[in-house]
Write an enzyme that holds these catalytic residues in place. Structure first.
Site, PDB file in Angstrom:
ATOM      1  N   ARG A  49       0.820  -1.216   0.000  1.00 27.94           N
ATOM      2  CA  ARG A  49       0.000   0.000   0.000  1.00 27.94           C
ATOM      3  C   ARG A  49       0.860   1.275   0.000  1.00 27.94           C
ATOM      4  O   ARG A  49       0.549   2.236  -0.685  1.00 27.94           O
ATOM      5  CB  ARG A  49      -0.881  -0.016   1.256  1.00 27.94           C
ATOM      6  CG  ARG A  49      -1.945   1.042   1.295  1.00 27.94           C
ATOM      7  CD  ARG A  49      -2.651   1.020   2.654  1.00 27.94           C
ATOM      8  NE  ARG A  49      -3.141  -0.284   3.034  1.00 27.94           N
ATOM      9  CZ  ARG A  49      -4.335  -0.778   2.720  1.00 27.94           C
ATOM     10  NH1 ARG A  49      -5.180  -0.054   2.031  1.00 27.94           N
ATOM     11  NH2 ARG A  49      -4.691  -1.985   3.107  1.00 27.94           N
TER      12      ARG A  49
ATOM     13  N   CYS B 226     -26.245  -3.288  -8.382  1.00 29.68           N
ATOM     14  CA  CYS B 226     -27.504  -3.538  -7.666  1.00 29.68           C
ATOM     15  C   CYS B 226     -27.240  -4.000  -6.239  1.00 29.68           C
ATOM     16  O   CYS B 226     -27.513  -5.155  -5.878  1.00 29.68           O
ATOM     17  CB  CYS B 226     -28.321  -4.573  -8.425  1.00 29.68           C
ATOM     18  SG  CYS B 226     -28.584  -4.067 -10.108  1.00 29.68           S
TER      19      CYS B 226
HETATM   20  N1  PLP Z   1       3.075  -9.085   3.402  1.00 37.67           N
HETATM   21  C1  PLP Z   1       2.054  -9.899   3.672  1.00 37.67           C
HETATM   22  C2  PLP Z   1       2.361 -11.265   4.157  1.00 37.67           C
HETATM   23  C3  PLP Z   1       0.736  -9.465   3.516  1.00 37.67           C
HETATM   24  O1  PLP Z   1      -0.276 -10.291   3.805  1.00 37.67           O
HETATM   25  C4  PLP Z   1       0.501  -8.156   3.057  1.00 37.67           C
HETATM   26  C5  PLP Z   1      -0.871  -7.637   2.926  1.00 37.67           C
HETATM   27  O2  PLP Z   1      -1.721  -7.786   3.722  1.00 37.67           O
HETATM   28  C6  PLP Z   1       1.593  -7.342   2.769  1.00 37.67           C
HETATM   29  C7  PLP Z   1       2.866  -7.833   2.946  1.00 37.67           C
HETATM   30  C8  PLP Z   1       1.433  -5.943   2.272  1.00 37.67           C
HETATM   31  O3  PLP Z   1       0.769  -5.137   3.146  1.00 37.67           O
HETATM   32  P1  PLP Z   1       0.658  -3.579   2.850  1.00 37.67           P
HETATM   33  O4  PLP Z   1       0.059  -3.427   1.506  1.00 37.67           O
HETATM   34  O5  PLP Z   1      -0.206  -3.066   3.917  1.00 37.67           O
HETATM   35  O6  PLP Z   1       2.042  -3.029   2.913  1.00 37.67           O
END
Ligand code: PLP
Length: 414
Positions: free
Chosen positions: A273, A340
């Site tokens: 993210r 919907c």
């Molecule tokens: N690593 C693992 C094992 C994850 O499950 C996730 C996402 O949930 C991530 C990394 C990446 O998380 P983020 O996008 O919050 O950095």
């Protein structure tokens, strides 16, 4: 930091006016700024430079081939969670020795595929999975490197659905069982226990849960005498979706780096993210404005929960802004899609300039868990993904057509 800004009331992505992209490609579409993506990678690299980590971008947040290729070309590895992501990771040219593979449900064929490709590490989430990897490796006459994903029983403040590090969740293995695995490592003759992995959740805006989890893991290492070569501290760094401010990469690094500075481990980070979230927007057009008898106003737009699921699934907040700001009075709208379902919305009770059909809105912070969670619900083709790259807006993935909706399907007559 991102590259979506107003110039003279028009929203720009880098130096490209968003209305020009609308004119050329229609709506809805995802729009990404490559400069922002790479800028975010640099910020993480810089913040954690003392640890010289391998940064494995978490593909589940955005597996667009162009963006993943750019990250890999800038030195990133990839964090994958399925055979499909492995396939895409190899397609973008990621060296297997920069791929780590988590997921609580790796099938035997996915495990074999990853063994054959010689990825860096499996992040193992249960004892049965470890047994499965060991036996697959034995059949393939190979010895494979794994990290054990620890569940540290830390509950960060985030949405329950994206909390992964608390004890009652399906992810990772409790400390006692991890210790037993290492004590009995000779039971797994075709596996090398190379490290530990911890990932406590996503959209965590405060550094303290990261350090809390890490302290628990380090205490465990010291107590158990385990000597990991790799320590994967996961992802989860939050971003700004609205007025609330998430911790900067530097703040999170300030909480984590001192704990690891004197440790000999090779460090892996798995941000998703943080790199992609604010690097992308979803551009959509107002189709109708509808007022119900109580005076409540809906702006019905041409993107819905099938395009961006986060508001419906998590009640997630995304800023929504006009692509062209006008000198107009404002009103309060629910911004809803055409699907919907009453839960099909992009934003509720938003104060916006008085909206007129045909004008466009941008849903901000849509670059992570946006397109990757899109579906064809209501038989709606998925939108295009457009990337601003080298000063041009280029289609990295075309919008689906109605033909795409029936790909692979046939009518079976009785
Ligand atoms: N690593 C693992 C094992 C994850 O499950 C996730 C996402 O949930 C991530 C990394 C990446 O998380 P983020 O996008 O919050 O950095």
């Amino acid at each position: 930091m991102h590259e979506f800004n107003y110039r003279k009331n028009i929203l720009y992505c880098e130096d490209i006016a968003v209305p020009d992209i609308v004119k050329e490609h229609g709506t809805p579409f995802y729009l990404y700024s490559l400069k922002t993506v790479l800028g975010h990678l640099e910020r993480i690299k810089e913040a954690f430079s003392e640890l010289d980590p391998l940064i494995c971008f978490s593909m589940k947040s955005n597996s667009n081939l162009t963006l993943c290729r750019a990250l890999v070309s800038s030195g990133a590895g990839l964090d994958i969670v399925s055979g499909g992501e492995l396939y895409k990771a190899l397609k973008v040219g990621c060296p297997p020795e920069r791929i780590v593979y988590a997921s609580v449900g790796k099938t035997v064929s996915e495990i074999r595929q990853a063994i054959n490709e010689e990825i860096l590490l499996f992040n193992v989430e249960s004892v049965p999975e470890l047994i499965m990897i060991d036996s697959a490796a034995k059949k393939l006459k190979r010895k494979v490197d794994v990290a054990i994903r620890v569940n540290p029983d830390v509950t960060p403040e985030t949405h329950d659905y994206i909390t992964t590090g608390s004890g009652e969740k399906k992810f990772g293995i409790d400390f006692k069982t991890v210790e037993e695995i290492f004590d009995n490592s000779n039971k797994y003759s075709h596996v090398s226990l190379k490290g530990l992995h911890v990932h406590i959740g996503s959209q965590i805006t405060d550094p303290s849960p990261f350090s809390e989890a890490l302290v628990k893991v380090l205490e465990f290492i010291d107590k158990s005498g385990i000597e990991p070569e790799w320590l994967n501290i996961g992802g989860g760094f939050g971003i700004d979706y609205g007025p609330e401010r998430a911790a900067e990469a530097a703040d999170i690094a300030a909480a984590i780096v001192p704990l690891l500075r004197d440790r000999p481990y090779k460090i892996i980070l798995e941000p998703g993210r943080f790199i992609m979230g604010n690097s992308g927007i979803l551009v959509t057009k107002v189709i109708y404005v509808k007022t119900n008898p109580s005076g409540k106003k809906f702006a019905i737009v041409d993107a819905g929960m099938n395009d961006l699921l986060r508001p419906s699934l998590y009640r997630a907040y995304h800023d929504i802004v006009p692509v062209s700001q006008r000198d107009a009075s404002s009103d309060i709208y629910d911004i809803v899609g055409p699907i919907c379902e009453s839960g099909d919305y992009l934003g509720l009770k938003r104060e916006l300039q008085e909206l007129i059909p045909g004008e466009c809105l941008a849903v901000m912070g849509a670059g992570a868990y946006g397109f990757t969670m899109a579906s064809n619900y209501n038989s709606r083709p998925k939108p295009a993904e457009i990337v601003v790259i080298g000063g041009q807006a280029r289609v990295a993935r075309r919008a689906e057509t109605h033909r795409d909706l029936i790909r692979g399907e046939k009518i079976i007559l009785p």
